[in-house]
Scaffold this motif. Structure first.
Motif, PDB file in Angstrom:
ATOM      1  N   GLU A 144       0.924  -1.271   0.045  1.00 32.57           N
ATOM      2  CA  GLU A 144      -0.173   0.139  -0.015  1.00 32.57           C
ATOM      3  C   GLU A 144       0.801   1.240   0.096  1.00 32.57           C
ATOM      4  O   GLU A 144       0.194   2.458   0.080  1.00 32.57           O
ATOM      5  CB  GLU A 144      -0.937  -0.072   1.170  1.00 32.57           C
ATOM      6  CG  GLU A 144      -2.101  -1.098   0.962  1.00 32.57           C
ATOM      7  CD  GLU A 144      -3.164  -0.889   2.079  1.00 32.57           C
ATOM      8  OE1 GLU A 144      -4.275  -1.085   1.768  1.00 32.57           O
ATOM      9  OE2 GLU A 144      -2.787  -0.821   3.239  1.00 32.57           O
ATOM     10  N   LEU A 145       1.984   1.159   0.019  1.00 36.00           N
ATOM     11  CA  LEU A 145       2.960   2.404  -0.048  1.00 36.00           C
ATOM     12  C   LEU A 145       3.281   2.461  -1.536  1.00 36.00           C
ATOM     13  O   LEU A 145       3.149   1.747  -2.380  1.00 36.00           O
ATOM     14  CB  LEU A 145       4.109   2.089   0.720  1.00 36.00           C
ATOM     15  CG  LEU A 145       3.994   1.883   2.254  1.00 36.00           C
ATOM     16  CD1 LEU A 145       5.218   1.685   2.967  1.00 36.00           C
ATOM     17  CD2 LEU A 145       3.390   3.143   2.886  1.00 36.00           C
ATOM     18  N   GLU A 146       4.087   3.663  -1.649  1.00 36.65           N
ATOM     19  CA  GLU A 146       4.661   3.851  -3.047  1.00 36.65           C
ATOM     20  C   GLU A 146       5.757   2.453  -3.602  1.00 36.65           C
ATOM     21  O   GLU A 146       6.505   2.309  -2.969  1.00 36.65           O
ATOM     22  CB  GLU A 146       5.221   4.896  -3.453  1.00 36.65           C
ATOM     23  CG  GLU A 146       5.602   5.403  -4.875  1.00 36.65           C
ATOM     24  CD  GLU A 146       6.326   6.770  -5.019  1.00 36.65           C
ATOM     25  OE1 GLU A 146       7.006   7.159  -6.117  1.00 36.65           O
ATOM     26  OE2 GLU A 146       6.108   7.549  -3.950  1.00 36.65           O
ATOM     27  N   TRP A 147       5.330   1.945  -4.822  1.00 33.23           N
ATOM     28  CA  TRP A 147       6.147   0.996  -5.279  1.00 33.23           C
ATOM     29  C   TRP A 147       7.430   1.337  -5.511  1.00 33.23           C
ATOM     30  O   TRP A 147       7.594   2.340  -6.419  1.00 33.23           O
ATOM     31  CB  TRP A 147       5.232   0.085  -6.462  1.00 33.23           C
ATOM     32  CG  TRP A 147       4.383  -0.741  -5.946  1.00 33.23           C
ATOM     33  CD1 TRP A 147       3.530  -0.606  -4.739  1.00 33.23           C
ATOM     34  CD2 TRP A 147       3.611  -1.848  -6.586  1.00 33.23           C
ATOM     35  NE1 TRP A 147       2.629  -1.355  -4.637  1.00 33.23           N
ATOM     36  CE2 TRP A 147       2.650  -2.271  -5.713  1.00 33.23           C
ATOM     37  CE3 TRP A 147       3.819  -2.687  -8.014  1.00 33.23           C
ATOM     38  CZ2 TRP A 147       1.878  -3.229  -6.086  1.00 33.23           C
ATOM     39  CZ3 TRP A 147       3.061  -3.533  -8.083  1.00 33.23           C
ATOM     40  CH2 TRP A 147       2.137  -3.792  -7.272  1.00 33.23           C
ATOM     41  N   GLY A 165      -5.856  -7.789   4.002  1.00 34.44           N
ATOM     42  CA  GLY A 165      -4.563  -6.890   4.103  1.00 34.44           C
ATOM     43  C   GLY A 165      -4.352  -5.581   3.439  1.00 34.44           C
ATOM     44  O   GLY A 165      -3.724  -4.807   3.613  1.00 34.44           O
ATOM     45  N   ILE A 166      -5.532  -5.458   2.437  1.00 38.09           N
ATOM     46  CA  ILE A 166      -5.466  -4.146   1.582  1.00 38.09           C
ATOM     47  C   ILE A 166      -6.939  -3.471   1.724  1.00 38.09           C
ATOM     48  O   ILE A 166      -7.614  -3.815   1.540  1.00 38.09           O
ATOM     49  CB  ILE A 166      -5.246  -4.549   0.185  1.00 38.09           C
ATOM     50  CG1 ILE A 166      -3.850  -5.261   0.039  1.00 38.09           C
ATOM     51  CG2 ILE A 166      -5.381  -3.483  -0.674  1.00 38.09           C
ATOM     52  CD1 ILE A 166      -3.431  -5.785  -1.455  1.00 38.09           C
ATOM     53  N   THR A 167      -6.683  -2.133   2.152  1.00 32.34           N
ATOM     54  CA  THR A 167      -7.805  -1.158   2.119  1.00 32.34           C
ATOM     55  C   THR A 167      -7.813  -0.225   1.010  1.00 32.34           C
ATOM     56  O   THR A 167      -8.831   0.382   0.717  1.00 32.34           O
ATOM     57  CB  THR A 167      -7.752  -0.647   3.359  1.00 32.34           C
ATOM     58  OG1 THR A 167      -6.624   0.123   3.677  1.00 32.34           O
ATOM     59  CG2 THR A 167      -7.883  -1.456   4.586  1.00 32.34           C
ATOM     60  N   GLN A 171      -5.070   2.776  -5.103  1.00 36.40           N
ATOM     61  CA  GLN A 171      -3.779   2.987  -5.146  1.00 36.40           C
ATOM     62  C   GLN A 171      -2.969   1.815  -5.550  1.00 36.40           C
ATOM     63  O   GLN A 171      -2.039   1.726  -6.421  1.00 36.40           O
ATOM     64  CB  GLN A 171      -3.399   3.311  -3.768  1.00 36.40           C
ATOM     65  CG  GLN A 171      -1.842   3.932  -3.548  1.00 36.40           C
ATOM     66  CD  GLN A 171      -1.842   4.254  -2.276  1.00 36.40           C
ATOM     67  OE1 GLN A 171      -2.395   5.143  -1.648  1.00 36.40           O
ATOM     68  NE2 GLN A 171      -0.454   4.032  -1.683  1.00 36.40           N
ATOM     69  N   VAL A 172      -3.124   0.588  -4.985  1.00 37.92           N
ATOM     70  CA  VAL A 172      -2.422  -0.603  -5.260  1.00 37.92           C
ATOM     71  C   VAL A 172      -2.395  -0.864  -6.543  1.00 37.92           C
ATOM     72  O   VAL A 172      -1.456  -1.234  -7.407  1.00 37.92           O
ATOM     73  CB  VAL A 172      -2.814  -1.778  -4.271  1.00 37.92           C
ATOM     74  CG1 VAL A 172      -2.323  -2.976  -4.740  1.00 37.92           C
ATOM     75  CG2 VAL A 172      -2.397  -1.323  -2.891  1.00 37.92           C
ATOM     76  N   ALA A 238     -11.994  -0.966 -13.079  1.00 39.52           N
ATOM     77  CA  ALA A 238     -11.888   0.636 -12.434  1.00 39.52           C
ATOM     78  C   ALA A 238     -10.420   1.153 -12.694  1.00 39.52           C
ATOM     79  O   ALA A 238     -10.307   2.294 -12.902  1.00 39.52           O
ATOM     80  CB  ALA A 238     -12.349   0.711 -11.172  1.00 39.52           C
ATOM     81  N   ALA A 239      -9.462  -0.018 -12.752  1.00 39.81           N
ATOM     82  CA  ALA A 239      -8.067   0.685 -12.742  1.00 39.81           C
ATOM     83  C   ALA A 239      -7.671   0.611 -13.929  1.00 39.81           C
ATOM     84  O   ALA A 239      -6.406   1.117 -14.301  1.00 39.81           O
ATOM     85  CB  ALA A 239      -7.252  -0.554 -12.077  1.00 39.81           C
TER      86      ALA A 239
END
Length: 328
Positions: A144-147, A165-167, A171-172, A238-239
């Motif tokens: 969930e942080l910047e890759w 584990g992902i909200t 972003q992901v 959507a992505a």
């Protein structure tokens, strides 16, 4: 069998008296199933990862949970007919990323399957083995942080059982889109929280059904929506991914199905459920729904026992969806 077909119940299973599988010749005790399906030794206690905090992932990472994850990997392999993915990826991929790799078993199998590819598995917890194929590497990181991976880098990105584990899915998936080569595939693979039956053998009073409903409530309370039909494909569309397809695969609990393959799968699901109901439920029920630990523990145990009743023909659904990054 089609993915949406009703699972036919084996009528011979119900001929013997009694409600448990033992009365029909199936020993479904943990000791029996462990000897025939899983050779690991389960230890007492639970352990959760601490590097990013327990709230980041509601699942334990102790030996019992690692064994359960490896067993569920074998279950998914059976569901997929021995394949490691549904996406029609390039037969000669160069770089593959497994997000939420867990024990790393999928990444290791992919490294063996595609020896010319570099396979990277990333997870919050460093629980992966050290002895792995030379083309397989593991990293500890938060998806969930910047890759930090370069753009247009991967031929295939894989997520499996990371719903708890992902909200920040937009972003992901945005980061995944950026890091994929044009034309590369992404795959989401998640087990749903709800349990179902095709013959109304799972009434509202059944503890297994109640467990699924409470689990769905807990995930919603934390911003982690449990997967349902259409949710994974909608997430990919959507992505910005195209050529999206989704599949629903039924996972029966117990050897009640007439199909021999599903019987084997059902026995494995019973063993997986010995830890699965507790692994998924305890922290979620206590921390997110405010349940008393004793009440949460009882619900998990009652759900396990309910799936061992041969008159309860319950199954969970595993959802798989893949999509492709458009060609530029």
């Amino acid at each position: 069998m089609g993915q949406n077909d009703n699972i036919e119940v084996d009528p011979t299973l119900l001929e013997a008296d009694g409600s448990d599988y033992a009365s029909s010749g199936y020993d479904t005790s943990t000791a029996s199933l462990s000897s025939s399906v899983n050779e690991y030794i389960f230890e007492n206690g639970r352990r959760y990862h601490a590097y990013y905090g327990m709230e980041k992932n509601l699942m334990p990472t102790d030996e019992k949970e690692q064994d359960r994850m490896d067993l569920h990997h074998e279950i998914i392999l059976l569901l997929l007919g021995g394949e490691l993915h549904k996406a029609p990826i390039n037969p000669n991929p160069h770089k593959i990323l497994d997000v939420g790799t867990g024990t790393g078993i999928w990444a290791i199998d992919m490294a063996d399957r595609y020896p010319s590819a570099e396979v990277i598995g990333v997870d919050l917890s460093p629980i992966q083995p050290r002895w792995v194929p030379p083309n397989c590497n593991f990293e500890v990181d938060d998806a969930e942080l910047e890759w930090t991976y370069p753009s247009c880098n991967f031929d295939f990105i894989h997520f499996r059982n990371v719903a708890q584990g992902i909200t920040k899915w937009p972003q992901v998936l945005s980061e995944a889109f950026r890091c994929m080569k044009p034309g590369a595939f992404i795959e989401l693979s998640e087990s749903g929280a709800q349990l179902y039956s095709d013959d109304e053998s799972l009434p509202p009073s059944n503890p297994a059904r109640q467990w699924g409903e409470r689990m769905t409530d807990a995930m919603a309370a934390s911003g982690r929506l449990a997967p349902v039909k259409g949710s994974l494909s909608s997430r990919l569309e959507a992505a910005g991914f195209v050529d999206v397809r989704e599949f629903q695969l039924k996972q029966p609990f117990g050897p009640w199905a007439k199909s021999q393959d599903l019987k084997k799968l059902g026995v494995m699901l019973l063993l997986q459920g010995e830890q699965g109901f507790h692994s998924y439920g305890m922290l979620a029920f206590v921390k997110l729904l405010g349940m008393d630990p004793a009440v949460a523990d009882k619900l998990c145990k009652d759900a396990i026992m309910a799936t061992k009743n041969k008159h309860t023909h319950a199954y969970a659904v595993h959802y798989v969806a893949y999509g492709r990054r458009p060609e530029e």
